[in-house]
Motif scaffolding. Structure first.
Motif, PDB file in Angstrom:
ATOM      1  N   GLY A  72       0.687  -1.219   0.344  1.00 52.46           N
ATOM      2  CA  GLY A  72       0.109   0.022   0.094  1.00 52.46           C
ATOM      3  C   GLY A  72       0.515   0.959   0.142  1.00 52.46           C
ATOM      4  O   GLY A  72      -0.067   2.337   0.366  1.00 52.46           O
ATOM      5  N   GLY A  73       2.055   1.299  -0.288  1.00 53.83           N
ATOM      6  CA  GLY A  73       3.058   2.117   0.155  1.00 53.83           C
ATOM      7  C   GLY A  73       2.242   3.200  -1.298  1.00 53.83           C
ATOM      8  O   GLY A  73       2.474   4.221  -1.092  1.00 53.83           O
ATOM      9  N   LEU A  74       1.831   2.611  -2.136  1.00 54.06           N
ATOM     10  CA  LEU A  74       1.435   4.080  -3.227  1.00 54.06           C
ATOM     11  C   LEU A  74       0.396   4.921  -3.086  1.00 54.06           C
ATOM     12  O   LEU A  74       0.410   6.512  -2.981  1.00 54.06           O
ATOM     13  N   LEU A  75      -0.346   3.960  -2.426  1.00 55.51           N
ATOM     14  CA  LEU A  75      -1.851   4.973  -1.884  1.00 55.51           C
ATOM     15  C   LEU A  75      -1.119   6.225  -0.068  1.00 55.51           C
ATOM     16  O   LEU A  75      -2.030   6.607  -0.457  1.00 55.51           O
ATOM     17  N   THR A  76      -0.370   5.776   0.030  1.00 52.49           N
ATOM     18  CA  THR A  76      -0.021   6.240   1.838  1.00 52.49           C
ATOM     19  C   THR A  76       0.721   7.499   0.557  1.00 52.49           C
ATOM     20  O   THR A  76       1.049   8.645   1.990  1.00 52.49           O
ATOM     21  N   PHE A  77       1.739   7.600  -0.269  1.00 53.91           N
ATOM     22  CA  PHE A  77       2.061   8.628  -0.718  1.00 53.91           C
ATOM     23  C   PHE A  77       1.294   9.174  -1.648  1.00 53.91           C
ATOM     24  O   PHE A  77       1.556  10.296  -1.614  1.00 53.91           O
ATOM     25  N   LEU A  78       0.290   9.099  -1.805  1.00 48.01           N
ATOM     26  CA  LEU A  78      -1.124  10.210  -3.004  1.00 48.01           C
ATOM     27  C   LEU A  78      -1.542  10.769  -1.344  1.00 48.01           C
ATOM     28  O   LEU A  78      -2.045  11.453  -1.440  1.00 48.01           O
ATOM     29  N   GLU A  79      -1.510   9.833  -0.601  1.00 47.47           N
ATOM     30  CA  GLU A  79      -2.488  10.442   0.680  1.00 47.47           C
ATOM     31  C   GLU A  79      -1.389  11.205   1.046  1.00 47.47           C
ATOM     32  O   GLU A  79      -2.064  12.818   2.010  1.00 47.47           O
ATOM     33  N   ILE A  80      -0.309  11.563   1.557  1.00 43.35           N
ATOM     34  CA  ILE A  80       0.408  12.283   1.987  1.00 43.35           C
ATOM     35  C   ILE A  80       0.327  13.843   1.056  1.00 43.35           C
ATOM     36  O   ILE A  80       0.124  15.188   1.649  1.00 43.35           O
TER      37      ILE A  80
ATOM     38  N   TYR B 144       2.970   1.177 -14.581  1.00 48.55           N
ATOM     39  CA  TYR B 144       3.053   1.660 -12.970  1.00 48.55           C
ATOM     40  C   TYR B 144       2.364   3.384 -13.235  1.00 48.55           C
ATOM     41  O   TYR B 144       1.987   3.584 -12.319  1.00 48.55           O
ATOM     42  N   LYS B 145       2.641   3.758 -14.635  1.00 46.09           N
ATOM     43  CA  LYS B 145       1.845   5.328 -14.665  1.00 46.09           C
ATOM     44  C   LYS B 145       0.847   4.592 -14.715  1.00 46.09           C
ATOM     45  O   LYS B 145      -0.386   5.728 -13.810  1.00 46.09           O
ATOM     46  N   GLU B 146       0.179   3.961 -15.309  1.00 42.55           N
ATOM     47  CA  GLU B 146      -1.640   3.718 -15.246  1.00 42.55           C
ATOM     48  C   GLU B 146      -2.031   3.890 -13.787  1.00 42.55           C
ATOM     49  O   GLU B 146      -2.916   3.705 -13.752  1.00 42.55           O
ATOM     50  N   LEU B 147      -0.814   3.162 -12.912  1.00 45.19           N
ATOM     51  CA  LEU B 147      -1.271   2.336 -11.611  1.00 45.19           C
ATOM     52  C   LEU B 147      -1.240   2.975 -11.091  1.00 45.19           C
ATOM     53  O   LEU B 147      -2.643   3.769  -9.838  1.00 45.19           O
ATOM     54  N   ILE B 148      -1.001   4.110 -11.164  1.00 45.46           N
ATOM     55  CA  ILE B 148      -1.160   5.751  -9.628  1.00 45.46           C
ATOM     56  C   ILE B 148      -1.846   6.293 -10.547  1.00 45.46           C
ATOM     57  O   ILE B 148      -2.885   7.139  -9.995  1.00 45.46           O
ATOM     58  N   CYS B 149      -2.161   6.601 -12.225  1.00 48.47           N
ATOM     59  CA  CYS B 149      -3.224   7.635 -12.515  1.00 48.47           C
ATOM     60  C   CYS B 149      -5.350   6.651 -12.259  1.00 48.47           C
ATOM     61  O   CYS B 149      -6.023   7.193 -11.972  1.00 48.47           O
ATOM     62  N   GLU B 150      -5.199   5.241 -12.184  1.00 45.13           N
ATOM     63  CA  GLU B 150      -6.159   4.707 -11.267  1.00 45.13           C
ATOM     64  C   GLU B 150      -5.968   4.757 -10.006  1.00 45.13           C
ATOM     65  O   GLU B 150      -7.318   4.329  -9.498  1.00 45.13           O
ATOM     66  N   SER B 151      -5.169   5.100  -9.458  1.00 41.41           N
ATOM     67  CA  SER B 151      -5.306   5.179  -7.511  1.00 41.41           C
ATOM     68  C   SER B 151      -5.407   6.835  -7.651  1.00 41.41           C
ATOM     69  O   SER B 151      -6.083   7.110  -6.488  1.00 41.41           O
ATOM     70  N   TYR B 152      -6.586   7.351  -8.498  1.00 42.22           N
ATOM     71  CA  TYR B 152      -6.747   8.632  -8.593  1.00 42.22           C
ATOM     72  C   TYR B 152      -5.582   9.281  -7.908  1.00 42.22           C
ATOM     73  O   TYR B 152      -5.904  10.782  -7.316  1.00 42.22           O
ATOM     74  N   GLY B 153      -4.600   9.223  -8.818  1.00 39.99           N
ATOM     75  CA  GLY B 153      -3.080  10.467  -8.391  1.00 39.99           C
ATOM     76  C   GLY B 153      -3.289  11.596  -9.389  1.00 39.99           C
ATOM     77  O   GLY B 153      -2.568  12.242  -8.954  1.00 39.99           O
TER      78      GLY B 153
ATOM     79  N   GLY C 187       4.012   8.636 -22.835  1.00 36.05           N
ATOM     80  CA  GLY C 187       4.092   7.021 -22.701  1.00 36.05           C
ATOM     81  C   GLY C 187       2.903   6.281 -21.832  1.00 36.05           C
ATOM     82  O   GLY C 187       2.741   5.378 -21.636  1.00 36.05           O
ATOM     83  N   ASN C 188       1.384   6.637 -21.787  1.00 38.74           N
ATOM     84  CA  ASN C 188       0.668   6.843 -21.150  1.00 38.74           C
ATOM     85  C   ASN C 188      -0.161   6.658 -21.546  1.00 38.74           C
ATOM     86  O   ASN C 188      -1.527   8.042 -21.311  1.00 38.74           O
ATOM     87  N   PRO C 189      -0.510   7.048 -22.914  1.00 37.42           N
ATOM     88  CA  PRO C 189      -2.643   6.690 -23.783  1.00 37.42           C
ATOM     89  C   PRO C 189      -3.493   6.683 -23.277  1.00 37.42           C
ATOM     90  O   PRO C 189      -4.694   7.217 -23.209  1.00 37.42           O
ATOM     91  N   LYS C 190      -3.478   5.812 -22.262  1.00 34.29           N
ATOM     92  CA  LYS C 190      -4.880   5.431 -21.454  1.00 34.29           C
ATOM     93  C   LYS C 190      -5.250   6.087 -20.449  1.00 34.29           C
ATOM     94  O   LYS C 190      -6.838   6.613 -20.751  1.00 34.29           O
ATOM     95  N   TYR C 191      -4.182   7.113 -19.899  1.00 39.37           N
ATOM     96  CA  TYR C 191      -4.756   8.052 -19.581  1.00 39.37           C
ATOM     97  C   TYR C 191      -4.302   9.730 -20.275  1.00 39.37           C
ATOM     98  O   TYR C 191      -4.805  10.691 -18.690  1.00 39.37           O
TER      99      TYR C 191
END
Length: 409
Positions: A104-112, A140-149, A179-183
């Motif tokens: 859950g590190g990614l969500l923690t970074f975004l919450e900060i 990983y870019k997609e993962l950030i975007c999917e997490s409301y980044g 390099g992240n066409p989806k988002y």
């Protein structure tokens, strides 16, 4: 079996972990600072050697403590810097990165990024870690975007007070679009949402990022036109420069007609809009008149028109169809804002020299004596204009043949 030297290293490492597990906040902070100072720049193999092949055990403890304490601000900056040590120089090897993400590190970074109580330096470190994650590849870019980044990062950019934090957020948003066409369109819209922000620096950064991403996105969302034209109210030169350059770029896309119509419309702001316009665009040290924001916009619109008609005859002809001369002459008669007069005078002069039909109609509308006086020194005419001359300009009925109004008749 492990050699005696390896056994010593393992024993030493176990003692290190015990010190961490049983240590107070001050003890852990001391361990973190020592680790940061002695391990910066080390590769993954060097970190494993330092921790007797058990570096992940320390990293797990770091991420666990961060997730427990980040909301109360306990050593957050130091914890993020320490995690960053594990992320550095992992070319082609994302082992530590994945280990942090799995817990859950990614969500923690975004919450900060969202927490108002945290210091800006902690948010800067979180942004740096997110940049490293984004650089690890498209998934990983997609993962950030999917997490409301995108939302969290854009809000961090809008709410941060330090330019350094804002710059890190801007860099990260640009990374997420590359390099992240989806988002990439999501990032693009997120930047558009920043345009009405009260901070001139945020507006400047959003415009810079949008200009950078335009060639990547290769389309323009129609929702960009109004907030973009509204930024022409800004009294900050650096913001005005960025918005003018971006408008020039967007004239090559399908929003060209809407932009040109919007520019012409802003040459003649209505009095209702002037009276009702909020004053939030201004700093507390400035006390403008009630009409100033829209008059600043009027002058900026005249300036943009003056620039683009010199760069493209086609655009100049399109603007003539929108009765731009009529609206520019109204701006020339604005005795309340000299810059509106100056920019409009220069634009009309260029059109007169470029299109004989414009000269004919402007001469007729102004009358021969006034026209001759104007043409002697168009750049400084606004300094000498009296109220009668201004009234003549405001009441002009210039209709260039072929304009929208003439065609309608």
């Amino acid at each position: 079996m492990a050699s005696s030297k390896e056994q010593v290293e393992i024993s030493k490492f176990m003692g290190f972990l015990q010190d961490w597990d049983h240590g107070s906040k001050a003890t852990r902070q001391h361990i973190l600072n020592d680790f940061i100072n002695t391990s910066r720049g080390k590769t993954s193999p060097e970190l494993e050697l330092q921790f007797a092949q058990g570096a992940s055990l320390f990293l797990t403890r770091l991420t666990a403590w961060l997730r427990i304490t980040y909301m109360v601000g306990t050593c957050v900056t130091e914890q993020l810097q320490a995690i960053g040590i594990f992320y550095q120089q992992q070319v082609g090897n994302h082992r530590y990165l994945v280990e942090v993400l799995e817990v859950g590190g990614l969500l923690t970074f975004l919450e900060i990024l969202k927490l108002k109580q945290l210091q800006e330096d902690a948010k800067q470190e979180a942004l740096k870690l997110l940049q490293i994650i984004a650089n690890a590849g498209r998934k990983y870019k997609e993962l950030i975007c999917e997490s409301y980044g995108v939302k969290n990062i854009a809000e961090c950019l809008a709410n941060s007070k330090l330019e350094k934090t804002q710059e890190q957020a801007q860099i990260l948003l640009e990374q997420l679009a590359q390099g992240n066409p989806k988002y990439q369109l999501q990032v693009y819209k997120g930047l558009i949402a920043l345009l009405p922000c009260a901070s001139p620096k945020v507006q400047q950064m959003a415009l810079q990022a949008l200009r950078t991403l335009q060639s990547v996105v290769k389309m323009v969302h129609p929702c960009i036109v109004e907030p973009l034209l509204d930024i022409l109210r800004s009294i900050h030169y650096e913001v005005q420069y960025e918005v003018i350059e971006f408008i020039k770029l967007l004239l090559n896309y399908k929003v060209r007609q809407a932009l040109l119509e919007g520019l012409v419309a802003r040459l003649t702001p209505s009095m209702d809009n002037i009276k009702n316009r909020p004053k939030i665009l201004y700093g507390t040290h400035i006390k403008p008149t009630e009409s100033s924001p829209l008059y600043v916009q009027q002058a900026a619109a005249a300036k943009v028109i003056g620039i683009i008609i010199k760069e493209s005859t086609d655009i100049a002809e399109e603007l003539l169809q929108l009765r731009v001369v009529h609206h520019l002459m109204i701006a020339m008669g604005n005795l309340e804002y000299a810059d509106s007069q100056k920019q409009a005078c220069l634009a009309v002069e260029y059109l007169i020299h470029t299109f004989p039909v414009v000269e004919e109609h402007v001469r007729k509308a102004m009358g021969e004596p006034f026209y001759e006086l104007y043409m002697k020194n168009p750049e400084n005419m606004y300094l000498k204009m009296d109220s009668i001359q201004a009234a003549v300009l405001v009441e002009n009925k210039v209709n260039i043949p072929g304009s929208a109004e003439v065609e309608a008749e």
